[in-house]
Design an enzyme around this catalytic site. Structure first.
Site, PDB file in Angstrom:
ATOM      1  N   ASP A  67      40.958  43.070  40.078  1.00 21.19           N
ATOM      2  CA  ASP A  67      40.365  44.289  40.645  1.00 21.19           C
ATOM      3  C   ASP A  67      40.667  45.537  39.832  1.00 21.19           C
ATOM      4  OD1 ASP A  67      39.472  42.657  42.701  1.00 21.19           O
ATOM      5  OD2 ASP A  67      41.292  42.978  43.880  1.00 21.19           O
ATOM      6  N   LYS A  89      36.852  45.624  36.205  1.00 19.65           N
ATOM      7  CA  LYS A  89      36.177  44.898  35.113  1.00 19.65           C
ATOM      8  C   LYS A  89      34.655  44.996  35.225  1.00 19.65           C
ATOM      9  CE  LYS A  89      38.366  41.231  36.520  1.00 19.65           C
ATOM     10  NZ  LYS A  89      39.319  41.796  37.479  1.00 19.65           N
ATOM     11  N   HIS A 149      33.182  41.891  41.707  1.00 19.05           N
ATOM     12  CA  HIS A 149      33.069  42.925  40.672  1.00 19.05           C
ATOM     13  C   HIS A 149      32.088  43.993  41.151  1.00 19.05           C
ATOM     14  CE1 HIS A 149      34.526  39.920  37.365  1.00 19.05           C
ATOM     15  NE2 HIS A 149      35.382  40.101  38.331  1.00 19.05           N
TER      16      HIS A 149
HETATM   17  P1  GDP Z   1      36.987  44.105  39.364  1.00 14.85           P
HETATM   18  O1  GDP Z   1      37.191  42.922  40.235  1.00 14.85           O
HETATM   19  O2  GDP Z   1      37.976  44.168  38.256  1.00 14.85           O
HETATM   20  O3  GDP Z   1      35.574  44.251  38.877  1.00 14.85           O
HETATM   21  O4  GDP Z   1      37.277  45.379  40.289  1.00 14.85           O
HETATM   22  P2  GDP Z   1      36.766  45.609  41.815  1.00 14.85           P
HETATM   23  O5  GDP Z   1      35.325  45.910  41.780  1.00 14.85           O
HETATM   24  O6  GDP Z   1      37.227  44.510  42.686  1.00 14.85           O
HETATM   25  O7  GDP Z   1      37.642  46.862  42.234  1.00 14.85           O
HETATM   26  C1  GDP Z   1      37.600  48.051  41.506  1.00 14.85           C
HETATM   27  C2  GDP Z   1      37.212  49.192  42.473  1.00 14.85           C
HETATM   28  O8  GDP Z   1      37.495  50.424  41.873  1.00 14.85           O
HETATM   29  C3  GDP Z   1      35.735  49.234  42.801  1.00 14.85           C
HETATM   30  O9  GDP Z   1      35.578  49.728  44.100  1.00 14.85           O
HETATM   31  C4  GDP Z   1      35.178  50.224  41.778  1.00 14.85           C
HETATM   32  O10 GDP Z   1      34.000  50.852  42.229  1.00 14.85           O
HETATM   33  C5  GDP Z   1      36.307  51.187  41.685  1.00 14.85           C
HETATM   34  N1  GDP Z   1      36.481  51.841  40.375  1.00 14.85           N
HETATM   35  C6  GDP Z   1      36.317  51.333  39.134  1.00 14.85           C
HETATM   36  N2  GDP Z   1      36.694  52.224  38.191  1.00 14.85           N
HETATM   37  C7  GDP Z   1      37.113  53.309  38.852  1.00 14.85           C
HETATM   38  C8  GDP Z   1      37.639  54.564  38.434  1.00 14.85           C
HETATM   39  O11 GDP Z   1      37.844  54.840  37.264  1.00 14.85           O
HETATM   40  N3  GDP Z   1      37.994  55.445  39.433  1.00 14.85           N
HETATM   41  C9  GDP Z   1      37.819  55.178  40.747  1.00 14.85           C
HETATM   42  N4  GDP Z   1      38.178  56.093  41.628  1.00 14.85           N
HETATM   43  N5  GDP Z   1      37.310  53.996  41.166  1.00 14.85           N
HETATM   44  C10 GDP Z   1      36.975  53.086  40.238  1.00 14.85           C
HETATM   45  P1  IMO Z   2      38.477  39.812  40.498  1.00 14.62           P
HETATM   46  O1  IMO Z   2      37.662  39.099  39.467  1.00 14.62           O
HETATM   47  C1  IMO Z   2      42.089  39.974  42.928  1.00 14.62           C
HETATM   48  C2  IMO Z   2      43.840  36.150  44.151  1.00 14.62           C
HETATM   49  C3  IMO Z   2      43.795  35.821  45.621  1.00 14.62           C
HETATM   50  C4  IMO Z   2      45.034  34.952  45.727  1.00 14.62           C
HETATM   51  C5  IMO Z   2      45.016  34.180  44.410  1.00 14.62           C
HETATM   52  C6  IMO Z   2      44.382  32.816  44.511  1.00 14.62           C
HETATM   53  O2  IMO Z   2      37.659  40.536  41.525  1.00 14.62           O
HETATM   54  O3  IMO Z   2      39.531  40.653  39.870  1.00 14.62           O
HETATM   55  P2  IMO Z   2      41.906  31.895  44.779  1.00 14.62           P
HETATM   56  O4  IMO Z   2      40.843  32.238  45.767  1.00 14.62           O
HETATM   57  O5  IMO Z   2      41.539  32.124  43.363  1.00 14.62           O
HETATM   58  O6  IMO Z   2      42.463  30.524  44.994  1.00 14.62           O
HETATM   59  O7  IMO Z   2      43.122  32.904  45.137  1.00 14.62           O
HETATM   60  O8  IMO Z   2      44.289  34.978  43.504  1.00 14.62           O
HETATM   61  N1  IMO Z   2      42.510  36.474  43.566  1.00 14.62           N
HETATM   62  C7  IMO Z   2      42.122  37.706  43.224  1.00 14.62           C
HETATM   63  N2  IMO Z   2      42.747  38.898  43.399  1.00 14.62           N
HETATM   64  N3  IMO Z   2      40.907  39.907  42.278  1.00 14.62           N
HETATM   65  C8  IMO Z   2      40.278  38.730  42.080  1.00 14.62           C
HETATM   66  O9  IMO Z   2      39.175  38.618  41.332  1.00 14.62           O
HETATM   67  C9  IMO Z   2      40.880  37.561  42.601  1.00 14.62           C
HETATM   68  N4  IMO Z   2      40.537  36.249  42.618  1.00 14.62           N
HETATM   69  C10 IMO Z   2      41.549  35.603  43.188  1.00 14.62           C
HETATM   70  O10 IMO Z   2      43.882  36.974  46.417  1.00 14.62           O
HETATM   71  O11 IMO Z   2      46.177  35.762  45.727  1.00 14.62           O
HETATM   72 MG    MG Z   3      37.490  42.454  42.260  1.00 18.19          MG
END
Ligand code: GDP
Ligand code: IMO
Ligand code: MG
Length: 420
Positions: free
Chosen positions: A12, A15, A40
């Site tokens: 999270d 990416k 994502h």
């Molecule tokens: P990913 O799994 O790595 O793609 O990340 P997620 O989408 O799960 O979580 C990242 C969160 O942070 C999302 O809600 C994005 O919209 C938000 N986000 C990404 N970059 C930024 C940033 O630079 N600032 C803020 N405030 N939010 C961001």
């Molecule tokens: P993105 O791509 C954050 C965590 C789960 C759990 C562990 C194993 O959005 O960054 P799983 O379902 O893979 O067997 O869970 O990994 N987990 C993540 N945490 N971001 C993710 O993906 C995750 N994908 C799995 O919360 O701790």
């Molecule tokens: Mg994520």
């Protein structure tokens, strides 16, 4: 050549946003591992979209998007996601290609994930319950069904055989929820999947590379959740690191060019497992609130804490990170004091190495403090205009990691990113 964007913490990091930002420069965007455990987030025309299975290049018409062989694919989730993406006027089937080696997630994998977590009780992984662990277990156990199997006449009997095996395992767990509705959905989604462009992924990607096309590999999860190098057993079931690009897409290591590692300016984790810099106090709560730290896949509140440079440097080493992207820098805008973890103290001895089983050690983070910048950075678009205190904070991280912070993301929007 292949460039990679991957996570350096526990997932999270943002990416999806970063892939969406760079996608216009690439001919191909490919997921190489993981499955719908990923969430994502992107903003398209100001609207929020969360992608679980489809690569984050799908909104860019020039990019061909690939679900690579290292991915585990839930056809039911794919189908729903296609409908979301199509509502933006995107022709998903035109620009999405699926490797025949991609492993399928069955309804019983989801049931097994749930049964296994219930059985573990307090010691649960905190999985996303998407069936990831059981699906990869069938892959390495050599029992899996793959997308290429859809073309076999005996696909249904292959399915029944595997389902029977799963039923015996579920019986062992005393799991007796009715999953027949999941199966109906699954078979409808399987028909939908048949209408996709199913490719020989490794030839597809390598031919494109030979033609001089640019490939962007999109990581899911992150280094500290890697099955081999993460905080095992509190990890996911795939190789999330740059090496996973080779096995997940079938490209040789010398084809990998840049590795962009994404980190937040602080740190979060969702699910169980060690997190040395976690703040179970008001500051942690403040980070969660300001950063809106709730899971994109499960909605769970994310655990929050300061940036951990020991873990981050380890992640840079394992991945061969060439450029660091720091996201959510704006989230720190209103903090008076910031801490960064520079070593771990274990029984009074300091180390800068990530130990094997952190959760079993009396490990304390050692911090260096920095003055906050107390400035709204989300409206800044040039590196030179960033506050000096932020430059000091980033400069220290640069130096500690030995890898340059090349981009700073200062908001969730597509254009909120600053090249340093
Ligand atoms: P990913 O799994 O790595 O793609 O990340 P997620 O989408 O799960 O979580 C990242 C969160 O942070 C999302 O809600 C994005 O919209 C938000 N986000 C990404 N970059 C930024 C940033 O630079 N600032 C803020 N405030 N939010 C961001
Ligand atoms: P993105 O791509 C954050 C965590 C789960 C759990 C562990 C194993 O959005 O960054 P799983 O379902 O893979 O067997 O869970 O990994 N987990 C993540 N945490 N971001 C993710 O993906 C995750 N994908 C799995 O919360 O701790
Ligand atoms: Mg994520």
């Amino acid at each position: 050549m292949v460039d990679v964007i991957l996570g350096l913490q526990w997932g999270d990091e943002g990416k999806g946003k970063i892939v969406d930002y760079f996608a216009p420069d690439y001919d191909i965007v490919a997921r190489f591992q993981g499955g719908p455990n990923a969430g994502h987030t992107l903003y398209v025309d100001g609207k929020k979209v969360v992608l679980h299975q489809i690569p984050s290049g799908i909104f860019h018409q020039q990019a061909q998007n690939i679900i690579g062989g290292g991915v585990v694919l839930d056809p039911v989730i794919l189908r729903k996601e296609c409908a979301t993406v199509e509502s933006f006027g995107i022709d998903v089937k035109k620009n999405l290609f699926i490797s025949q080696r991609t492993n399928l997630i069955l309804p019983t994998h989801r049931a097994l994930d749930k049964a296994s977590e219930l059985h573990k009780g307090e010691g649960k992984i905190g999985s996303t319950l998407k069936g990831i662990g059981p699906a990869y277990m069938d892959k390495t156990g050599r029992n899996a069904l793959r997308v290429g199997d859809l073309l076999n006449k005996n696909f249904t009997s292959q399915y029944i055989k595997l389902r029977l095996k799963h039923q015996r395992l579920l019986d062992n767990f005393n799991f007796n929820e009715d999953i027949s509705a999941w199966e109906d959905e699954f078979f409808e989604a399987i028909e939908f999947l048949r209408s996709f462009q199913i490719i020989n992924g490794e030839y597809f990607v390598n031919n494109k590379i030979s033609e001089g096309k640019k490939v962007l590999a999109e990581g899911a999860q992150a280094a500290m959740l890697d099955i081999d190098f993460g905080t095992y057993p509190f990890v996911t079931s795939s190789n999330t690191i740059s090496a996973g690009v080779c096995t997940g897409l079938g490209v040789a290591p010398q084809k990998i060019n840049k590795v962009l590692g994404v980190t937040k300016s602080y740190c979060t984790r969702v699910g169980s497992g060690p997190f040395p810099t976690e703040l179970e106090n008001e500051t942690g709560e403040e980070l969660r609130k300001t950063g809106n730290e709730f899971g994109a896949t499960t909605g769970r509140p994310r655990r929050c804490g300061w940036i951990d440079l020991v873990a981050l440097k380890y992640a840079c080493m394992i991945n061969g990170v060439t450029d660091v992207v720091m996201t959510k820098a704006d989230v720190l805008d209103s903090f008076n004091e910031l801490n960064v973890c520079t070593s771990y103290s274990i029984n009074g001895t300091e180390t800068q190495e990530v130990p094997l089983q952190m959760e079993r050690l009396p490990l304390q983070p050692v911090y260096k403090s920095f003055k906050g910048w107390n400035t709204d950075t989300s409206i800044i678009s040039e590196a030179s205009k960033l506050p000096d205190d932020m430059k000091t904070y980033i400069g220290f991280i640069n130096e500690y990691l030995g890898a340059p912070v090349k981009y700073v993301s200062n908001g969730p929007g597509r254009e909120q990113i600053i090249e340093m």
